[in-house]
Design a protein around this motif. Structure first.
Motif, short mmCIF file in Angstrom:
data_model
loop_
_atom_site.label_atom_id
_atom_site.label_comp_id
_atom_site.label_asym_id
_atom_site.label_seq_id
_atom_site.Cartn_x
_atom_site.Cartn_y
_atom_site.Cartn_z
N MET A 247 0.85 -1.20 0.00
CA MET A 247 0.00 0.00 0.00
C MET A 247 0.89 1.25 0.00
O MET A 247 1.97 1.24 0.57
N ASP A 248 0.39 2.32 -0.61
CA ASP A 248 1.11 3.60 -0.59
C ASP A 248 0.47 4.60 0.35
O ASP A 248 1.16 5.41 0.96
N THR A 249 -0.87 4.61 0.38
CA THR A 249 -1.60 5.62 1.16
C THR A 249 -2.81 4.99 1.82
O THR A 249 -3.51 4.18 1.19
N VAL A 250 -3.08 5.37 3.07
CA VAL A 250 -4.30 4.95 3.76
C VAL A 250 -5.04 6.20 4.22
O VAL A 250 -4.44 7.09 4.83
N LEU A 251 -6.34 6.26 3.91
CA LEU A 251 -7.19 7.37 4.37
C LEU A 251 -8.10 6.84 5.47
O LEU A 251 -8.82 5.87 5.26
N VAL A 252 -8.08 7.51 6.63
CA VAL A 252 -8.80 6.96 7.78
C VAL A 252 -9.55 8.06 8.53
O VAL A 252 -9.00 9.14 8.79
N PRO A 253 -10.83 7.80 8.85
CA PRO A 253 -11.59 8.77 9.64
C PRO A 253 -10.92 9.01 10.99
O PRO A 253 -10.38 8.09 11.60
#
Ligand SMILES: *Cc1c(COP(=O)(O)O)cnc(C)c1O
Length: 329
Positions: free
Chosen positions: A178-184
């Motif tokens: 993975m390169d990027t994780v978007l998380v609330p």
């Protein structure tokens, strides 16, 4: 285990591994679903981690299950205490039932009757106390002390953080590059746990937290350099509102040191996230869809293999219908 140095990802590894083994079989190992055509539109490879399909409708079951499992048997038998009318209350009620014990869930007198009934249906012993969420929490903590029953925080507790972090390990097992994780992002248990899990195995992966612009307590605390009190405002992302605690012990430092960026969204952008998720066949609540919302509004930059955590799906069905039909709430 010794006290965890708050922000060293490697120091969390043993706790994360133990949490993963402990909650296995008690929570759903949710799917990492490819979203190819939306990804192509956005110029990246996109996946969705479906915690909106977790038992109880949100990831919070992971932290609650781990925290209850870690109690000494005698403590566990006495039952656990919290103050939450939302996803943490539900999760703790479910986890307590599953562990054969009780959850005392405090809510303020502002909480609507249907939410109270839902908690009772899940087996919680509800207590209506105080005129605000803060007062309900004060009363819950006092009850916990007086009755020698453990108070379980929705985010600022190493057992809860490690439980939420198991999401990061599952994503990495499914997609090791993975390169990027978007998380609330709200109190930071979810983002902090995921960041510790991911960065301990893949330091190059970017972690981006997403909150609402209306009362973003963690973002304002990071800007101030210490936890600050922030007035709560009504928002579609209700699961993300509330403070981080002026005496925050773990999550403030983790978010400060481990997240690469924090993005704040308008209500219109949050509504669009709910709609885009619905088009993909996923029901999300406002707070659950902010990662997706940030990307489609081009407020957050994805890069390469990008994963969005859809953190919850507990939205009032009539509100969901109105938003999907084109309203903003
Ligand atoms: C609690 C919650 C969050 C935020 O988690 P924190 O650990 O408080 O940052 C995000 N999404 C949903 C659906 C939640 O219930």
């Amino acid at each position: 285990m010794p006290l965890v140095p708050a922000t060293d990802p490697a120091a969390w590894r043993a706790r994360l591994d133990a949490a993963g083994a402990r909650i296995d079989g008690h929570v759903r190992r949710t799917e990492l679903r490819a979203a190819q055509s939306l990804g192509a539109e956005l110029g990246l490879e996109l996946w969705l981690k479906l915690e909106n399909r977790q038992i109880t409708g949100s990831f919070k079951l992971r932290g609650a299950t781990n925290a209850i499992a870690l109690l000494e048997p005698a403590q566990r038998a006495r039952g656990v205490v919290t103050a939450s009318s939302g996803n943490h209350g539900k999760a703790l009620a479910h986890a307590a039932m599953a562990a054969g014990t009780r959850a005392f869930v405090f809510v303020s007198s502002l909480v609507p009757a249907n939410k109270l009934a839902a908690l009772r249906e899940m087996g919680a012993e509800t207590r209506v106390a105080g005129a605000s969420q803060d007062e309900a929490e004060e009363r819950a903590r006092a009850f916990s002390q007086a009755e020698d029953r453990v108070f379980i925080s929705p985010f600022d507790d190493p057992a809860v953080i490690a439980g939420q972090g198991t999401i990061g390990d599952e994503m990495l097992d499914d997609l090791p590059d993975m390169d990027t994780v978007l998380v609330p992002l709200s109190g930071g248990g979810l983002a902090g746990g995921i960041a510790a899990a991911v960065k301990s195995r893949l330091p190059s992966c970017r972690i981006v937290g997403v909150s609402m612009a209306r009362g973003p307590a963690m973002a304002m605390s990071i800007t101030a350099g210490h936890p600050v009190e922030v007035a709560e405002e009504p928002t579609l992302a209700d699961a993300l509102s509330g403070g981080i605690g002026l005496d925050n012990r773990y999550t403030f430092a983790m978010v400060r040191d481990l997240l690469d960026d924090i993005v704040l969204l308008s209500e219109v952008e949050i509504a669009e996230g709910i709609r885009v998720a619905a088009r993909l066949g996923e029901t999300v609540e406002g707070g659950g869809g902010v990662g997706l919302a940030a990307l489609v509004a081009r407020r957050a930059r994805g890069r390469g293999k990008t994963v969005i955590v859809l953190s919850g799906g507990n939205i009032d069905p009539s509100l969901h219908r109105r938003i999907v039909a084109g309203g903003s709430g």
